[in-house]
Motif scaffolding. Sequence first.
Motif, PDB file in Angstrom:
ATOM      1  N   LEU A  74     147.987  63.428  18.942  1.00  0.00           N
ATOM      2  CA  LEU A  74     148.504  63.111  17.609  1.00  0.00           C
ATOM      3  C   LEU A  74     147.528  63.552  16.510  1.00  0.00           C
ATOM      4  N   GLU A  75     146.237  63.266  16.702  1.00  0.00           N
ATOM      5  CA  GLU A  75     145.260  63.636  15.684  1.00  0.00           C
ATOM      6  C   GLU A  75     145.201  65.158  15.484  1.00  0.00           C
ATOM      7  N   LEU A  76     145.360  65.917  16.559  1.00  0.00           N
ATOM      8  CA  LEU A  76     145.382  67.378  16.447  1.00  0.00           C
ATOM      9  C   LEU A  76     146.572  67.844  15.621  1.00  0.00           C
ATOM     10  N   LEU A  77     147.718  67.211  15.835  1.00  0.00           N
ATOM     11  CA  LEU A  77     148.919  67.580  15.094  1.00  0.00           C
ATOM     12  C   LEU A  77     148.808  67.172  13.629  1.00  0.00           C
ATOM     13  N   VAL A  78     148.205  66.013  13.382  1.00  0.00           N
ATOM     14  CA  VAL A  78     147.974  65.586  12.002  1.00  0.00           C
ATOM     15  C   VAL A  78     147.061  66.581  11.286  1.00  0.00           C
ATOM     16  N   ALA A  79     146.013  67.014  11.971  1.00  0.00           N
ATOM     17  CA  ALA A  79     145.083  67.972  11.369  1.00  0.00           C
ATOM     18  C   ALA A  79     145.782  69.293  11.051  1.00  0.00           C
ATOM     19  N   GLU A  80     146.658  69.734  11.954  1.00  0.00           N
ATOM     20  CA  GLU A  80     147.418  70.966  11.702  1.00  0.00           C
ATOM     21  C   GLU A  80     148.353  70.785  10.513  1.00  0.00           C
ATOM     22  N   ALA A  81     148.981  69.614  10.415  1.00  0.00           N
ATOM     23  CA  ALA A  81     149.867  69.330   9.292  1.00  0.00           C
ATOM     24  C   ALA A  81     149.097  69.378   7.972  1.00  0.00           C
ATOM     25  N   ARG A  82     147.905  68.801   7.964  1.00  0.00           N
ATOM     26  CA  ARG A  82     147.084  68.840   6.749  1.00  0.00           C
ATOM     27  C   ARG A  82     146.701  70.275   6.397  1.00  0.00           C
ATOM     28  N   ARG A  83     146.321  71.060   7.397  1.00  0.00           N
ATOM     29  CA  ARG A  83     145.936  72.458   7.154  1.00  0.00           C
ATOM     30  C   ARG A  83     147.083  73.240   6.531  1.00  0.00           C
ATOM     31  N   LEU A  84     148.312  72.912   6.964  1.00  0.00           N
ATOM     32  CA  LEU A  84     149.490  73.626   6.492  1.00  0.00           C
ATOM     33  C   LEU A  84     149.971  73.148   5.126  1.00  0.00           C
ATOM     34  N   GLY A  85     149.499  71.974   4.702  1.00  0.00           N
ATOM     35  CA  GLY A  85     149.898  71.478   3.390  1.00  0.00           C
ATOM     36  C   GLY A  85     151.029  70.477   3.391  1.00  0.00           C
ATOM     37  N   PHE A  86     151.372  69.907   4.550  1.00  0.00           N
ATOM     38  CA  PHE A  86     152.388  68.856   4.613  1.00  0.00           C
ATOM     39  C   PHE A  86     151.864  67.550   4.013  1.00  0.00           C
ATOM     40  N   TYR A  87     152.769  66.740   3.478  1.00  0.00           N
ATOM     41  CA  TYR A  87     152.506  65.323   3.246  1.00  0.00           C
ATOM     42  C   TYR A  87     153.007  64.619   4.499  1.00  0.00           C
ATOM     43  N   SER A  88     152.096  63.991   5.251  1.00  0.00           N
ATOM     44  CA  SER A  88     152.465  63.483   6.576  1.00  0.00           C
ATOM     45  C   SER A  88     152.496  61.969   6.626  1.00  0.00           C
ATOM     46  N   ASN A  89     153.440  61.459   7.388  1.00  0.00           N
ATOM     47  CA  ASN A  89     153.693  60.024   7.508  1.00  0.00           C
ATOM     48  C   ASN A  89     153.804  59.668   8.979  1.00  0.00           C
ATOM     49  N   LEU A  90     153.092  58.638   9.402  1.00  0.00           N
ATOM     50  CA  LEU A  90     153.195  58.134  10.767  1.00  0.00           C
ATOM     51  C   LEU A  90     154.097  56.912  10.769  1.00  0.00           C
ATOM     52  N   ILE A  91     155.161  56.948  11.561  1.00  0.00           N
ATOM     53  CA  ILE A  91     156.113  55.846  11.679  1.00  0.00           C
ATOM     54  C   ILE A  91     155.859  55.200  13.033  1.00  0.00           C
ATOM     55  N   THR A  92     155.283  54.006  13.031  1.00  0.00           N
ATOM     56  CA  THR A  92     154.750  53.434  14.263  1.00  0.00           C
ATOM     57  C   THR A  92     155.030  51.949  14.390  1.00  0.00           C
ATOM     58  N   SER A  93     155.046  51.481  15.625  1.00  0.00           N
ATOM     59  CA  SER A  93     155.110  50.047  15.895  1.00  0.00           C
ATOM     60  C   SER A  93     153.740  49.405  15.732  1.00  0.00           C
ATOM     61  N   GLY A  94     152.700  50.230  15.660  1.00  0.00           N
ATOM     62  CA  GLY A  94     151.335  49.728  15.597  1.00  0.00           C
ATOM     63  C   GLY A  94     150.725  49.480  16.967  1.00  0.00           C
ATOM     64  N   VAL A  95     151.555  49.434  17.997  1.00  0.00           N
ATOM     65  CA  VAL A  95     151.051  49.229  19.347  1.00  0.00           C
ATOM     66  C   VAL A  95     150.416  50.544  19.824  1.00  0.00           C
ATOM     67  N   GLY A  96     149.172  50.453  20.201  1.00  0.00           N
ATOM     68  CA  GLY A  96     148.419  51.656  20.543  1.00  0.00           C
ATOM     69  C   GLY A  96     147.468  52.067  19.441  1.00  0.00           C
ATOM     70  N   LEU A  97     147.621  51.445  18.275  1.00  0.00           N
ATOM     71  CA  LEU A  97     146.711  51.722  17.170  1.00  0.00           C
ATOM     72  C   LEU A  97     145.449  50.864  17.319  1.00  0.00           C
ATOM     73  N   THR A  98     144.320  51.404  16.940  1.00  0.00           N
ATOM     74  CA  THR A  98     143.044  50.684  16.940  1.00  0.00           C
ATOM     75  C   THR A  98     142.341  50.984  15.619  1.00  0.00           C
ATOM     76  N   HIS A  99     141.305  50.215  15.305  1.00  0.00           N
ATOM     77  CA  HIS A  99     140.539  50.491  14.103  1.00  0.00           C
ATOM     78  C   HIS A  99     139.969  51.904  14.151  1.00  0.00           C
ATOM     79  N   GLU A 100     139.481  52.300  15.321  1.00  0.00           N
ATOM     80  CA  GLU A 100     138.894  53.631  15.470  1.00  0.00           C
ATOM     81  C   GLU A 100     139.948  54.721  15.268  1.00  0.00           C
ATOM     82  N   ARG A 101     141.151  54.459  15.768  1.00  0.00           N
ATOM     83  CA  ARG A 101     142.178  55.487  15.638  1.00  0.00           C
ATOM     84  C   ARG A 101     142.692  55.584  14.202  1.00  0.00           C
ATOM     85  N   VAL A 102     142.738  54.464  13.506  1.00  0.00           N
ATOM     86  CA  VAL A 102     143.095  54.508  12.091  1.00  0.00           C
ATOM     87  C   VAL A 102     142.120  55.413  11.337  1.00  0.00           C
TER      88      VAL A 102
END
Length: 375
Positions: A74-102
């Motif tokens: 996911l982080e790799l895809l987010v980085a690619e989205a930023r490089r391309l100029g997208f405004y990106s949004n993560l739609i999540t249940s929060g399960v699997g999220l951690t402080h480090e991953r945020v």
Amino acid sequence: METRPSASPPLWLLAELTYRCPLQCPYCSNPVEMAAADRELATEDWQRVLREARQLGAAQLGFSGGEPLVRQDLELLVAEARRLGFYSNLITSGVGLTHERVVGLREAGLDHIQISFQSAEDEVSALLSGSSKAFAHKLAMAEAVKSAGYPMVLNFVLHRHNIDQVDRIIQLASDLGADYVELANTQYHGWALLNRDELMPSREQLIHAEQVTNAWRQENPDGMRLYFVVPDYYEERPKPCMNGWGQMFLAVAPDGMALPCHSARGLPLQFPNVRDFDLETIWRHSDAFNAYRGYDWMQEPCRSCPEKERDFGGCRCQAFALTGDPTQADPVCTKSEQRGLIDTALAAANCHATGGTSLMYRSLQASRDILASQS
């Protein structure tokens, strides 16, 4: 694929990275047949999809699922989205999220995180999600998201089993310091349609919840923004689904199927796959994406209706799911000859006693069982 008249570029890309999810919500909009889409796109496939979508004109990007956090890239895809100029949004249940991953997602360039909740209470959350630990984790992750500098955006899916606690839902969101809260009544697609009779609120419940929401707005004019979304079934005119078929929204499913709407998979159309065609070819020239563009496909009463340029005949997925014909008017419309299908469902909802449940919970195994029963 034959050449078609030019179409406006898509503005919004929904990247459904996976149908896998640790929760089992019975109102999930994922297709009931999701087990058939078990071959997920690889990282490099998704990176190519993002590049092609950006070249086509898409500017808004949503990462969703299933639960997109189960994808370790996911982080790799987010980085690619930023490089391309997208405004990106993560739609999540929060399960699997951690402080480090945020923190990692923030550093990769993610612009926005929306966390969904099942309830304002641990017990109801466990009933609906199938997890006794999800509620406490969501609370912690909502605070982590806010601490990382993101606006706190929360989504509560409302239905018969939690709509009566909307006052507590609003209070919880306020206590958490939410900036935006979507009180989104269930729309009946995918697993939600399968569970419609158990999920549909009564008119009395709906009116009370909207009154509570409006009262909070009036008492807190400078407070968090509340968005109350009414179920389609309680409307008299259909919503302009995705602002028109193939007009501005493009979804790519986990297995690469390209869709004009995330619920369109069940329609009797041959949807192209990004493994076989580039996005420009899919968007502009595929039969599926051109099927309901314009007005020539419409039957009456839509064809001669002065409102067709506003609502585009409503939802093709809903029309097909309820009537068996995707070119019918959305049965939500009171001009539709099939409106009785909606009225029957509403009548059942308004005499349904809220109590025990007989819900079909979303899971890959349940999906496999359903597919097996259909074969």
